[in-house]
Design an enzyme around this catalytic site. Structure first.
Site, PDB file in Angstrom:
ATOM      1  NE  ARG A 130       5.078  14.617   6.008  1.00 15.68           N
ATOM      2  CZ  ARG A 130       6.367  14.402   6.002  1.00 15.68           C
ATOM      3  NH1 ARG A 130       7.184  15.260   5.411  1.00 15.68           N
ATOM      4  NH2 ARG A 130       6.875  13.342   6.572  1.00 15.68           N
ATOM      5  CD  GLU A 136      -2.448  -1.320   2.721  1.00 13.28           C
ATOM      6  OE1 GLU A 136      -3.477  -1.997   2.813  1.00 13.28           O
ATOM      7  OE2 GLU A 136      -1.919  -0.758   3.704  1.00 13.28           O
ATOM      8  CB  CYS A 168      -0.409  34.102  14.673  1.00  6.31           C
ATOM      9  SG  CYS A 168      -0.734  35.618  13.800  1.00  6.31           S
ATOM     10  NE  ARG A 228       6.308   9.224   3.277  1.00  6.78           N
ATOM     11  CZ  ARG A 228       5.973   9.978   4.322  1.00  6.78           C
ATOM     12  NH1 ARG A 228       6.261  11.251   4.324  1.00  6.78           N
ATOM     13  NH2 ARG A 228       5.360   9.456   5.366  1.00  6.78           N
ATOM     14  CE1 TYR A 280      -0.109  10.251   4.331  1.00  6.55           C
ATOM     15  CE2 TYR A 280       2.099   9.985   3.436  1.00  6.55           C
ATOM     16  CZ  TYR A 280       0.886   9.443   3.826  1.00  6.55           C
ATOM     17  OH  TYR A 280       0.677   8.092   3.703  1.00  6.55           O
TER      18      TYR A 280
END
Ligand code: LLP
Length: 463
Positions: A356, A312, A387, A315, A417
């Site tokens: 990330r 599976e 911020c 990425r 992602y």
């Protein structure tokens, strides 16, 4: 030029701060004669003019080709050991209707882990039989819908789900294929893996409980047991962790064969990609060959047939095919400890389009996109506009020192992602996603406008 003492040890001063490291950038990213970044024949400045920034840009031919390469490599290597492979694209990395079609056309199945991801794959016209459903807490409605549309497989994650899926299958008059997610105690991340007796995390069930649970699955006429499933982690280099998980799973797989069929084994995803020029990846064909060797050695050791393998990857297919374009807004030279200067280059997005670095301390790289420059490289930190001081896009990079407000920056390897984990923090709209192919661009997902954001606020109607 001497390196800046604030730079991490892995980051060296580049000979050319305009160079595009081939392992990091998509296959069709290059510099034009004028020095501008061009992806699949479309110039960065043209993309920014047409769609604005921030902008996610996907190199379509590259994404398709990575999907085909992984399928063909695994098909070839498993044919060598007398078996076959089912490759599922992990939709959580990035899923849109068109991307689901690309994966379908590349001959991949698709793994979804929520009703929403299922809806996208179905809207793309993917045959439900080519989908797999995951999740440690699928709702009864999600299960019912998945079974009702004829989903190819459901990965059971806890004993309580057996009855839920069996009931849904009976209600729909179907026999539902199921896998069982096990917790192998192997946890891998990047170059290292940990192997424990039992991992303390939410997914799967311990290997010691598998026999008992599979007996329960097999006692339901409305369920068909396909085999065990394991996913040991993400952004993994090398195959040691997978080999250890396969060894552990195979012992149990072989035991289960004594009491019924176990046609498949699913080893999940997690193959690592290059985010910076120092990340060294494993070529897909070598990865496929190692997987075949690992599986065939385990089957031989236990004297059982080689099962159909399922994997599976997410990425490794979409990560390097995507880039994010930003516009530089402000620049500040910050003197750190009175000793060295770090140039803070702030862009018009940040942790809302790429969480990330803030979430995992993930490293990225960046390049000037609208031009090249021969200026001496300077150590920069690319910051977002949120911020929050942890709102960083690229922790450390050398860019030409004349980087200026109005320049475009491209951050590569943001295909996985990033959009899928994007948020509206500080009421920033999520950026559009465009595909580029053969000198043309088109929208895959529209960007969010202020109007989109306000429309969901009930306060407008409550006046
Ligand atoms: N299969 C299962 C069961 C998974 O949980 C995952 C990822 C995959 C396959 C695909 O893994 P890949 O080949 O894409 O590494 N948000 C994190 C990654 C979380 C991955 C969760 N599961 C990140 O940005 O690094």
């Amino acid at each position: 030029m001497l390196s800046n003492p604030l730079a991490p040890s892995w980051l060296t001063v580049p000979d050319d701060a305009n160079a595009l490291a081939p392992a990091v950038w998509s296959a069709n990213a290059e510099r034009s004669d004028s020095g501008e970044l061009v992806v699949a024949g479309v110039a960065a400045s043209e993309l920014a003019r047409q769609y604005g920034t921030p902008l996610y840009v996907v190199d379509e031919a590259d994404a398709r080709s990575r999907a085909i390469t992984i399928r063909e490599s695994f098909d070839r290597e498993f044919a060598r050991i007398g078996s076959t492979v089912k490759v599922y694209y992990a939709g959580k990395a990035f899923l849109s209707i068109e991307v689901a079609r690309w994966m379908n056309e590349a001959g991949l199945n698709i793994d979804v882990c929520s009703g929403g991801e299922l809806a996208v794959a179905l809207a793309a016209g993917v045959d439900a039989a080519r989908l797999g459903l995951h999740g440690n807490n699928k709702s009864v409605r999600e299960i019912d819908r998945a079974v009702g549309v004829g989903i190819g497989a459901i990965v059971l994650d806890s004993p309580i789900e057996i009855q839920r899926v069996a009931d849904a299958a009976r209600a729909h008059g179907r026999v539902q294929n199921v896998r069982l997610r096990v917790n192998s105690g192997v946890h891998a991340s990047t170059h290292e893996y940990l192997a424990t007796a039992r991992e303390d995390q939410k997914f799967g069930i311990p290997l010691s409980e598998v026999a008992e649970i599979v007996a329960v699955i097999r006692s339901h006429d409305s369920l068909n047991f396909l085999g065990l499933h394991s996913h040991i982690g993400s952004q993994i280099f090398g195959t040691d962790g997978f080999a250890e998980a396969a060894r552990r799973l195979f012992d149990v797989h072989a035991e289960l064969l004594a009491s019924g069929p176990v046609p498949e084994l699913n080893l999940g995803g997690g193959f690592g990609i290059a985010y910076t020029s120092v990340d060294e990846t494993f070529p897909i064909n070598e990865l496929a060959a190692s997987f075949a060797d690992i599986v065939s050695a385990a089957a031989t050791r236990l004297g059982v047939p080689v099962p159909v393998l399922a994997i599976e990857p997410g990425r490794v297919i979409i990560g390097n095919a995507g880039h994010t374009l930003y516009e530089v807004g402000t620049i500040k030279d910050v003197l750190v400890d009175g000793a060295a200067v770090r140039k803070y280059v702030s862009v018009d997005g940040g942790m809302s389009d790429n969480i990330r670095p803030a979430l995992y301390g993930a490293d990225y790289s960046a390049r000037l996109a609208n031009r090249s420059s021969a200026a001496e490289p300077a150590l920069v930190r690319v910051a977002g506009k949120h911020c929050e001081s942890g709102d960083i896009v690229v922790l450390a990079e050398y860019l030409p020192g004349d980087v200026s407000p109005g320049d475009l920056l491209a951050v590569p390897a943001t295909g996985a992602y990033c959009w899928s984990m994007a948020s509206n923090y500080n009421y920033l709209g999520r950026p559009p996603v465009v595909a580029v192919l053969d000198g043309r661009s088109r929208v895959l997902v529209r960007g969010e406008t202020e109007e989109d954001l306000l429309r969901r606020d009930a306060g407008l109607d409550n006046r």
